[in-house]
Scaffold this active site. Structure first.
Site, short mmCIF file in Angstrom:
data_model
loop_
_atom_site.label_atom_id
_atom_site.label_comp_id
_atom_site.label_asym_id
_atom_site.label_seq_id
_atom_site.Cartn_x
_atom_site.Cartn_y
_atom_site.Cartn_z
CB SER A 1 3.41 2.46 3.67
OG SER A 1 4.44 1.78 3.01
CE LYS B 1 8.01 6.01 5.34
NZ LYS B 1 8.44 5.34 4.10
CG ASP C 1 -4.43 7.91 -9.87
OD1 ASP C 1 -5.19 8.69 -9.27
OD2 ASP C 1 -3.21 8.09 -9.96
#
Length: 437
Positions: A306, A331, A317
């Site tokens: 999460s 999740k 990224d």
């Protein structure tokens, strides 16, 4: 000539017949699809089934139209995905009270796997679940002798929670256990009030490398993390390890604020996309204080979920951190609570999370740059070692056999390498400048 005309007419008739047959099939299929998507026709069918049950079932007097409807809605929601759920009024009220106040429990975060198993995402440190030896990936197959097969996730949560001091027995199946005899075990665990500090072990570990462990993302996490960074920077930290292993997540807002410590204001952190354009949102870095551009390594594993995946995915990224460890839990879906007129509610999956480069998190997880697998046995020993690290000798802290933390060691090596490369590059640049003069 007449023969040719007859052949032509016959051919036209045949083609017309074929076209009519094809058209009839297309019409039939279209009609069938229309019937499947006609809500009134399906409502009529459901009502007819209810009437047949009421009229003919041996225990028809024990059923009500409301219970028929509730049971049907539960089945409907459970068929969508593991996280969608229909909540009867009492269940919805319990959920509201649990999110607003304190509760007793085991200190484990659970989720429904895509295979339909109640699965431990991560045990929270210093809680009954962690002390009982539960591990990420464990499947809870029974609660107090009751099978969890087809049990809704929220119902399992309700069964596990209770007054502090009460006990619950759970039967756990551990798929990764090497010994078949260790795969299924009963654990009787006493519930406790769950209070977990979210930012721990703030220290310089070696070679001016700082270390911060985040156990979950709750309301105070961002402020605690900011203070930890300030402390380590004052102590001369020039590289940082953020340990998110077995962090089950928490608040989206906290994840965004933690990520914002290392990203320019206005940089994309995470986005959500759903079927309804209203569910499409972009969340950007906030704050104005810029941290030094020291190298960062984030350690993750299968218990990182999460909000942990949001932070890991964003910094990976944006080339701000190197990820070390194992692929995260996966999740990354958004559940909206939709209240219904009779006091019941729907918990409906309405969107999925995407990293800045538009990689989906849900059911995929975040893949580390450097994969360092850890055996189940070592993972358990590391958790025990961490839990007992602060115990006094009389409670057995000296009996713990030291276990090498391979993932942490690899993260340290990575940062040392980055620092050495940066130093050599800097020295090489100075030499070139001196030579040019």
């Amino acid at each position: 000539m007449m023969t040719v005309k007859r052949i032509t007419i016959a051919l036209v008739v045949v083609l017309l017949g074929v076209n009519l047959a094809v058209a009839a099939r297309i019409y039939s299929a279209a009609t069938e699809n229309t019937a499947k998507d006609d809500p009134y026709a399906q409502f009529k069918l459901a009502a007819q089934v209810m009437e047949l049950i009421r009229a003919n079932h041996v225990d028809g007097d024990k059923t009500t139209y409301q219970q028929f409807t509730y049971d049907a809605l539960k089945g409907m929601m459970s068929s969508l995905d593991p996280h969608s759920q229909f909540m009867e009024p009492a269940v919805y009220e319990d959920m509201q009270s649990e999110t607003e106040g304190k509760f007793g429990g085991l200190g484990i975060v659970i989720s429904m796997s895509k295979e339909g198993y109640i699965t431990v995402v991560a045990p929270m440190e210093d809680t009954p679940g962690a002390k009982a030896g539960l591990l990420p990936g464990d499947r809870i197959i029974k609660i107090d002798g009751r099978s969890t097969e087809k049990m809704p996730l929220q119902e399992a949560v309700k069964q596990l929670r209770g007054e502090p001091g009460t006990k619950v027995t759970i039967t756990v199946f551990r798929p990764k256990a090497k010994d078949p005899g260790d795969r299924i075990k009963d654990h009787t665990i006493e519930r406790a009030e769950i209070k977990v500090d979210s930012v721990k072990d703030v220290k310089i570990i070696q070679d001016s490398i700082g270390y911060i462990r985040i156990t979950q993302f709750n309301a105070p996490t961002a402020d605690e993390f900011r203070k930890a960074l300030d402390k380590l920077e004052k102590e001369g930290m020039d590289a940082l390890i953020i340990d998110l292993r077995n962090n089950p997540g928490g608040l989206l807002d906290s994840a965004i604020k933690v990520s914002s410590e290392f990203l320019p204001r206005g940089e994309l952190v995470v986005s959500t996309e759903g079927r309804d354009p209203k569910q499409d949102h972009k969340y950007y870095a906030v704050g104005s204080k810029r941290r030094p551009a020291y190298p960062i390594a984030i350690v993750v594993n299968g218990g990182s979920a999460s909000a942990s995946e949001i932070v890991s995915g964003a910094l990976q990224d944006m080339k701000r951190a190197v990820l070390v460890g194992e692929t995260t839990f996966g999740k990354g879906s958004v559940q909206s609570i939709l209240k219904l007129p009779d006091g019941s509610a729907l918990r409906l999956t309405t969107a999925k999370y995407y990293t800045p480069s538009h990689k989906v998190i849900h059911e995929h997880g975040v893949v580390p740059d450097i994969v360092v697998p850890v055996s189940e046995e070592n993972e358990r020993k590391l958790m025990e070692q961490r839990a007992r690290a602060n115990l006094p000798p009389e409670e057995g802290a000296e009996k713990v056999q030291p276990v090498a933390d391979e993932q942490l060691d690899r993260a340290i090596d990575v940062l040392k390498g980055v620092k050495l490369f940066a130093k050599q590059t800097k020295l090489g640049g100075r030499s070139n400048v001196a030579a040019s003069k």
